[in-house]
Design a protein around this motif. Sequence first.
Motif, short mmCIF file in Angstrom:
data_model
loop_
_atom_site.label_atom_id
_atom_site.label_comp_id
_atom_site.label_asym_id
_atom_site.label_seq_id
_atom_site.Cartn_x
_atom_site.Cartn_y
_atom_site.Cartn_z
N GLY A 139 -39.87 83.08 -78.90
CA GLY A 139 -39.11 83.46 -80.55
C GLY A 139 -37.64 84.05 -80.03
N VAL A 198 -48.14 85.99 -82.27
CA VAL A 198 -48.14 85.48 -81.15
C VAL A 198 -48.64 86.39 -80.62
CG1 VAL A 198 -46.91 83.76 -79.29
CG2 VAL A 198 -46.72 83.42 -82.02
N GLY A 199 -47.48 87.87 -79.99
CA GLY A 199 -47.40 88.64 -78.92
C GLY A 199 -49.06 89.26 -78.70
N SER A 230 -46.73 92.91 -80.57
CA SER A 230 -47.73 93.57 -81.57
C SER A 230 -47.66 92.19 -82.68
CB SER A 230 -46.90 94.11 -81.96
OG SER A 230 -45.44 94.42 -82.82
#
Length: 346
Positions: free
Chosen positions: A261, A179-180, A176
Amino acid sequence: MTTHENDTTAVTAVPATMTAWRQLAYGGPDAVTATRLDVPRPGRGEVLLRVRATALNSGDIHVMRGEPRAVRLAFGLRRPRVAVRGMDVAGTVVSVGDEVTAFAVGDEVVGELPGGGLAEYVATPAAKLTARPESVDPVTAAALPVAGGTAWLALEKAGITPDSAPGRRVLVIGASGGVGTFTVALAALRGAEVWALAGARSRTAVEGLGATRVLDYREVQPGSDELPDGTFDAVIDIAGEPPLAALQRLVRDGGRIALVGGEGGSILGPMRRILGGALRSIGSTRRFVPVVATTTAALTGELIALAAAGDLAPLIERTWPLSQAGDAIAHVDAGHTLGKVVVVAG
Ligand SMILES: NC(=O)c1ccc[n+]([C@@H]2O[C@H](COP(=O)([O-])OP(=O)(O)OC[C@H]3O[C@@H](n4cnc5c(N)ncnc54)[C@H](OP(=O)(O)O)[C@@H]3O)[C@@H](O)[C@H]2O)c1
């Protein structure tokens, strides 16, 4: 109003000073304050941009706080070497320094910069920049380089390329955030079947990006009935929370786990996790691959082309005006961004 008399080209009047959000010491959002600074001059190979929009990233937060401590080796031992945060910038070229041939005054550009974006003007290497077509607005363009580039590289490293993706199943953990959301959108665009772990409040938004199944990361654990072992061709771990052993069991033989991450320890950050992944990969058919994003102008260009074609639309949670950039920083610092946060300079 004055102009930069020494610049090779300067057709637009540029003021002598500007508003910029500057920090003089590492710290929380309160360490970054609005101030008046001299407008920088573009050096050799640089252009001066009038900033249109600057997207924020968790990278800005790491540099702002100087955390993990290893960050300070690269960004300044006692305080950030570049005092103004903001790496993802869309702007207008208002003057060019010596030896710049790729851009001219009036060009609209976008790129990942070494910093300085939370200001009215920023001087930056021209080599970092890509032309922004009119069909991609500045807020959309600014959202692309760091988060979109990291997602792109993570998928490549995990073997989810445009050619290989169709029919393959990918799990995105931490789907969310900035990057996601790009990882989900790009993997779906490439034809992969995308599963996602995200907070319950973000479920509809992540489904809207192309995920076929969205599971609540607070409820569902790797290896459970809803997330069975051996079911994925690739896992993209952006949150950095699940144990490495559990991640490795999720993929099929030949599958890859991209480590993107996670906060990790206060000194070395995610380094320990990356080393652990490397050790676990020795002799295994299910390998971990670390992702260290180095966004280039060429990669930003690929993302811009997708946005211009209508194939990629960043999820923008909210924009703030430059006058309230401190609130935008505090929001990203809190760690619950949905997609991207962008500061609009004008
Ligand atoms: N390797 C590289 O080159 C590279 C490049 C860029 C970023 N990164 C790293 O990638 C990570 C994400 O960066 P970002 O800018 O995308 O961050 P971000 O936008 O700030 O991410 C915030 C999102 O993460 C979600 N989240 C937090 N903890 C989670 C968990 N345990 N499981 C699933 N989702 C979780 C939050 O959801 P809720 O609000 O629902 O909790 C929120 O939506 C950071 O650790 C960053 O340092 C690495």
